[in-house]
Design a protein around this motif. Structure first.
Motif, PDB file in Angstrom:
ATOM      1  N   LYS A   4      45.439  39.931  43.591  1.00 14.18           N
ATOM      2  CA  LYS A   4      46.158  39.402  42.433  1.00 14.18           C
ATOM      3  C   LYS A   4      45.631  37.992  42.169  1.00 14.18           C
ATOM      4  CE  LYS A   4      50.047  42.364  43.323  1.00 14.18           C
ATOM      5  NZ  LYS A   4      51.417  42.521  43.784  1.00 14.18           N
ATOM      6  N   GLY A   5      45.360  37.706  40.912  1.00 15.34           N
ATOM      7  CA  GLY A   5      44.786  36.415  40.549  1.00 15.34           C
ATOM      8  C   GLY A   5      43.276  36.480  40.337  1.00 15.34           C
ATOM      9  N   ILE A   6      42.646  37.531  40.833  1.00 14.49           N
ATOM     10  CA  ILE A   6      41.219  37.764  40.585  1.00 14.49           C
ATOM     11  C   ILE A   6      41.163  38.717  39.397  1.00 14.49           C
ATOM     12  CG2 ILE A   6      39.054  38.685  41.515  1.00 14.49           C
ATOM     13  CD1 ILE A   6      39.894  36.246  43.080  1.00 14.49           C
ATOM     14  N   THR A   7      40.779  38.211  38.247  1.00  8.94           N
ATOM     15  CA  THR A   7      40.849  39.044  37.046  1.00  8.94           C
ATOM     16  C   THR A   7      39.497  39.514  36.531  1.00  8.94           C
ATOM     17  OG1 THR A   7      40.851  37.092  35.626  1.00  8.94           O
ATOM     18  CG2 THR A   7      43.014  37.982  36.306  1.00  8.94           C
ATOM     19  N   GLN A   8      38.424  38.866  36.986  1.00 11.09           N
ATOM     20  CA  GLN A   8      37.081  39.270  36.568  1.00 11.09           C
ATOM     21  C   GLN A   8      36.107  39.066  37.715  1.00 11.09           C
ATOM     22  OE1 GLN A   8      36.105  36.858  33.200  1.00 11.09           O
ATOM     23  NE2 GLN A   8      36.483  34.945  34.272  1.00 11.09           N
ATOM     24  N   LEU A   9      34.951  39.678  37.619  1.00 10.91           N
ATOM     25  CA  LEU A   9      33.984  39.619  38.707  1.00 10.91           C
ATOM     26  C   LEU A   9      33.567  38.193  39.059  1.00 10.91           C
ATOM     27  CD1 LEU A   9      31.774  42.708  37.908  1.00 10.91           C
ATOM     28  CD2 LEU A   9      33.304  42.409  39.845  1.00 10.91           C
ATOM     29  N   LYS A  36      24.735  45.337  41.124  1.00  9.00           N
ATOM     30  CA  LYS A  36      24.525  45.916  39.792  1.00  9.00           C
ATOM     31  C   LYS A  36      25.243  45.113  38.721  1.00  9.00           C
ATOM     32  CE  LYS A  36      22.201  49.793  40.566  1.00  9.00           C
ATOM     33  NZ  LYS A  36      21.041  50.258  39.839  1.00  9.00           N
ATOM     34  N   LYS A  37      26.282  44.399  39.128  1.00 10.50           N
ATOM     35  CA  LYS A  37      27.050  43.576  38.191  1.00 10.50           C
ATOM     36  C   LYS A  37      26.582  42.112  38.202  1.00 10.50           C
ATOM     37  CE  LYS A  37      29.761  46.874  36.835  1.00 10.50           C
ATOM     38  NZ  LYS A  37      29.755  47.323  35.456  1.00 10.50           N
ATOM     39  N   GLY A  38      25.512  41.828  38.974  1.00  9.34           N
ATOM     40  CA  GLY A  38      24.929  40.492  38.952  1.00  9.34           C
ATOM     41  C   GLY A  38      25.364  39.546  40.052  1.00  9.34           C
ATOM     42  N   ALA A  68      38.772  41.003  47.516  1.00 15.46           N
ATOM     43  CA  ALA A  68      38.355  42.262  46.886  1.00 15.46           C
ATOM     44  C   ALA A  68      37.924  43.249  47.957  1.00 15.46           C
ATOM     45  CB  ALA A  68      37.211  42.026  45.909  1.00 15.46           C
ATOM     46  N   SER A  69      37.935  44.530  47.591  1.00 17.25           N
ATOM     47  CA  SER A  69      37.477  45.587  48.481  1.00 17.25           C
ATOM     48  C   SER A  69      37.327  46.867  47.669  1.00 17.25           C
ATOM     49  CB  SER A  69      38.478  45.815  49.614  1.00 17.25           C
ATOM     50  OG  SER A  69      37.959  46.703  50.579  1.00 17.25           O
ATOM     51  N   PRO A  85      44.226  44.182  40.197  1.00 17.09           N
ATOM     52  CA  PRO A  85      43.272  44.425  39.106  1.00 17.09           C
ATOM     53  C   PRO A  85      42.063  45.250  39.529  1.00 17.09           C
ATOM     54  CG  PRO A  85      42.970  42.226  39.972  1.00 17.09           C
ATOM     55  CD  PRO A  85      44.167  42.811  40.688  1.00 17.09           C
ATOM     56  N   VAL A  86      41.620  46.107  38.631  1.00 16.07           N
ATOM     57  CA  VAL A  86      40.379  46.858  38.825  1.00 16.07           C
ATOM     58  C   VAL A  86      39.265  45.989  38.251  1.00 16.07           C
ATOM     59  CG1 VAL A  86      39.082  48.928  38.231  1.00 16.07           C
ATOM     60  CG2 VAL A  86      41.542  49.074  38.676  1.00 16.07           C
TER      61      VAL A  86
END
Length: 109
Positions: A4-9, A36-38, A68-69, A85-86
């Motif tokens: 929670k709180g991590i909203t983008q890569l 792959k996402k940089g 994340a995981s 968040p996904v």
């Protein structure tokens, strides 16, 4: 899945991604998917080994030990219900040697 709180890569920069163990599918999915996402391992984020199986990784997300995981589709659905968040759908990322990639023709074939 992010904490929670991590909203983008890009929010993962300087953070910790938890995996079951070295050389496992969770590590591969995380490292290759993020690449792959940089995002580059050790430059943009760190891997924490030994976080445990999926329930243990979910608990580590909730406790703030990791940010994340990777999780399976069904686990993802459960975590989404808890407002995690996904960050991206690992199932839609094409990996090297992925059978979904078009086959390359060989000369003389």
């Amino acid at each position: 899945i992010g904490a929670k709180g991590i909203t983008q890569l890009n929010d993962l920069k300087g953070k910790v991604v938890g995996v079951t163990g070295a050389g496992g599918i969770a590590e591969y999915a995380a490292v290759e998917g993020l690449a792959k996402k940089g995002l580059v391992r050790d430059r943009d984020y760190k891997i924490l080994y030994g976080v445990g199986n999926s329930p243990a990784r979910a608990q580590a997300l909730e406790a703030g030990r990791i940010q994340a995981s990777p999780f399976s589709f069904l686990e993802r659905l459960e975590l989404e219900k808890k407002d995690f968040p996904v960050l991206f759908d690992i199932g839609k990322v094409s990996f090297r040697g992925d059978s979904r990639e078009p086959a390359q023709s060989r000369s003389g074939s």
